[in-house]
Design a protein around this motif. Structure first.
Motif, PDB file in Angstrom:
ATOM      1  N   ARG A  74       1.018  -1.388  -0.079  1.00  0.00           N
ATOM      2  CA  ARG A  74      -0.306   0.500  -0.040  1.00  0.00           C
ATOM      3  C   ARG A  74       0.606   0.933  -0.016  1.00  0.00           C
ATOM      4  N   ILE A  75       0.301   2.027  -1.047  1.00  0.00           N
ATOM      5  CA  ILE A  75       1.479   3.296  -1.163  1.00  0.00           C
ATOM      6  C   ILE A  75       0.265   4.183  -0.460  1.00  0.00           C
ATOM      7  N   HIS A  76       0.482   5.127   0.200  1.00  0.00           N
ATOM      8  CA  HIS A  76       0.326   6.459   1.241  1.00  0.00           C
ATOM      9  C   HIS A  76       0.960   7.658   0.624  1.00  0.00           C
ATOM     10  N   PRO A  77       0.857   9.010   1.207  1.00  0.00           N
ATOM     11  CA  PRO A  77       1.181  10.519   0.558  1.00  0.00           C
ATOM     12  C   PRO A  77       1.821  10.897   1.741  1.00  0.00           C
ATOM     13  N   GLY A  78       2.651  11.043   1.709  1.00  0.00           N
ATOM     14  CA  GLY A  78       3.330  12.183   2.399  1.00  0.00           C
ATOM     15  C   GLY A  78       4.201  12.859   1.466  1.00  0.00           C
ATOM     16  N   SER A  79       5.535  13.565   2.381  1.00  0.00           N
ATOM     17  CA  SER A  79       6.772  14.606   1.745  1.00  0.00           C
ATOM     18  C   SER A  79       7.859  14.672   2.713  1.00  0.00           C
ATOM     19  N   GLU A  80       9.153  14.501   2.095  1.00  0.00           N
ATOM     20  CA  GLU A  80       9.614  14.967   2.486  1.00  0.00           C
ATOM     21  C   GLU A  80      10.392  17.055   3.126  1.00  0.00           C
ATOM     22  N   VAL A  81      10.157  17.671   3.413  1.00  0.00           N
ATOM     23  CA  VAL A  81       9.760  18.859   3.568  1.00  0.00           C
ATOM     24  C   VAL A  81      11.335  19.711   4.191  1.00  0.00           C
ATOM     25  N   HIS A  82      12.014  19.858   3.145  1.00  0.00           N
ATOM     26  CA  HIS A  82      13.134  21.294   3.765  1.00  0.00           C
ATOM     27  C   HIS A  82      12.427  21.537   4.483  1.00  0.00           C
ATOM     28  N   VAL A  83      13.242  22.424   5.321  1.00  0.00           N
ATOM     29  CA  VAL A  83      12.728  23.143   7.037  1.00  0.00           C
ATOM     30  C   VAL A  83      12.856  24.416   5.730  1.00  0.00           C
ATOM     31  N   HIS A  84      12.129  25.410   6.127  1.00  0.00           N
ATOM     32  CA  HIS A  84      11.879  26.839   5.451  1.00  0.00           C
ATOM     33  C   HIS A  84      10.805  27.452   6.155  1.00  0.00           C
ATOM     34  N   SER A  85      10.982  28.854   6.538  1.00  0.00           N
ATOM     35  CA  SER A  85      10.806  29.792   6.990  1.00  0.00           C
ATOM     36  C   SER A  85       9.014  30.089   6.982  1.00  0.00           C
ATOM     37  N   GLN A  95      -0.701  23.667   1.618  1.00  0.00           N
ATOM     38  CA  GLN A  95       0.740  22.906  -0.022  1.00  0.00           C
ATOM     39  C   GLN A  95       2.065  21.972   0.755  1.00  0.00           C
ATOM     40  N   ILE A  96       1.667  21.588   1.835  1.00  0.00           N
ATOM     41  CA  ILE A  96       2.537  20.218   2.351  1.00  0.00           C
ATOM     42  C   ILE A  96       1.668  19.109   2.824  1.00  0.00           C
ATOM     43  N   LEU A  97       2.079  17.940   2.118  1.00  0.00           N
ATOM     44  CA  LEU A  97       1.702  17.155   2.679  1.00  0.00           C
ATOM     45  C   LEU A  97       2.943  15.871   4.065  1.00  0.00           C
ATOM     46  N   THR A  98       1.660  15.668   5.483  1.00  0.00           N
ATOM     47  CA  THR A  98       2.127  15.067   6.136  1.00  0.00           C
ATOM     48  C   THR A  98       2.181  14.251   5.893  1.00  0.00           C
ATOM     49  N   LEU A  99       3.134  13.264   6.906  1.00  0.00           N
ATOM     50  CA  LEU A  99       2.878  11.673   6.830  1.00  0.00           C
ATOM     51  C   LEU A  99       1.833  11.159   6.676  1.00  0.00           C
ATOM     52  N   GLY A 100       1.497  10.268   5.800  1.00  0.00           N
ATOM     53  CA  GLY A 100      -0.040   9.449   5.830  1.00  0.00           C
ATOM     54  C   GLY A 100      -1.009  10.823   5.503  1.00  0.00           C
ATOM     55  N   ASN A 101      -0.145  11.739   5.786  1.00  0.00           N
ATOM     56  CA  ASN A 101      -1.724  12.511   5.296  1.00  0.00           C
ATOM     57  C   ASN A 101      -2.968  12.520   6.415  1.00  0.00           C
ATOM     58  N   GLY A 102      -2.156  12.800   7.514  1.00  0.00           N
ATOM     59  CA  GLY A 102      -2.856  13.309   9.175  1.00  0.00           C
ATOM     60  C   GLY A 102      -3.238  13.892   9.685  1.00  0.00           C
TER      61      GLY A 102
END
Length: 255
Positions: A74-85, A95-102
């Motif tokens: 199973r594939i779940h949505p997320g992102s690796e977010v570069h820290v920015h202000s 505009q940013i997905l958390t891990l598992g979109n939760g």
């Protein structure tokens, strides 16, 4: 097993280049015992800035392709977010997905050799909003290797650390391996992920890293790492041990 950090979505960052490669990565993952993958394309790193709708569509398309190939992962949505202000604003504007979109855990990537002045503010704001920062591969970030007290401060405040499977196996060199062992023994990292990008190198595999982990810490602590990956996927609380001082940690065990 659950892999919370994997660049499996095709053609949107420096991970899988094609749908065929993404499908092959999924095959490798399944053969290693992985049942769930959180897809974490790079975003806001100066090179990639993913649109949420595109990531969600890519997850859906890949899952459909895996269904056609009868690949049971199973594939779940997320992102690796570069820290920015503007991270908090981008998070709450969708505009940013958390891990598992939760909206429970967000995977944060930091620059390797310098520390943005706004980083502490961003981490504090996430924690204040009930969102747990997951610090991606601190053993490969020079800032944390040279200043582990910075990582410790955030862990004590409620952040967690994610160690890369390949680091525990020496695939990123002795320095990253030694630091990974150090952080494991000091309870500064709490979950293993593949950070996989391709089928030939940095593959989506976790089983050998868990075996290596069992030579460093007791089995009940290894099980905590497994549990934490599941907990992140489902937005639950993690099992965290109090960080140890270096003087209290075990000796490195090389394998």
């Amino acid at each position: 097993m659950v892999d919370i950090h994997c660049h499996i979505l095709p053609g949107i960052d420096d991970g899988a280049k094609t749908s065929e490669e993404a499908v092959e990565m999924a095959r490798i993952a399944v053969s290693d015992g992985i049942t769930d993958i959180i897809a974490t394309p790079h975003t806001y790193d100066g090179l990639y800035s993913q649109r949420t709708e595109n990531v969600l569509k890519s997850v859906q398309d890949l899952q459909q392709a895996l269904g056609r190939e009868k690949i049971p992962v199973r594939i779940h949505p997320g992102s690796e977010v570069h820290v920015h202000s503007e991270l908090i604003d981008h998070l709450y504007s969708g505009q940013i997905l958390t891990l598992g979109n939760g909206m429970k855990h967000v995977l944060l990537e930091f620059p390797s050799v310098h520390f943005p002045l706004f980083s502490k503010r961003v981490v504090r704001q996430l924690l204040d909003r009930g969102i747990t920062p997951v610090i991606a591969h601190p053993e490969r970030i020079e800032v944390f290797r040279l200043n582990p007290s910075l990582l410790r401060e955030w862990i004590e405040q409620g952040a967690i650390g994610q160690v890369t499977a390949g680091s525990l196996l020496g695939l990123f060199g002795r320095t990253a391996r030694g630091c990974a062992i150090d952080f494991v023994q000091q309870h500064l990292v709490h979950v293993i992920a593949s950070d996989s990008h391709h089928v030939r190198s940095r593959r989506p595999e976790l089983s050998q890293a868990y075996k290596a982990l069992a030579t460093i810490i007791p089995e009940e602590e290894v099980e905590m790492f497994r549990y934490n990956a599941q907990a992140i996927l489902h937005g639950k609380a993690l099992q965290i041990l109090t960080p140890l001082t270096k003087s209290k940690q075990k000796r490195w065990i090389f394998f």
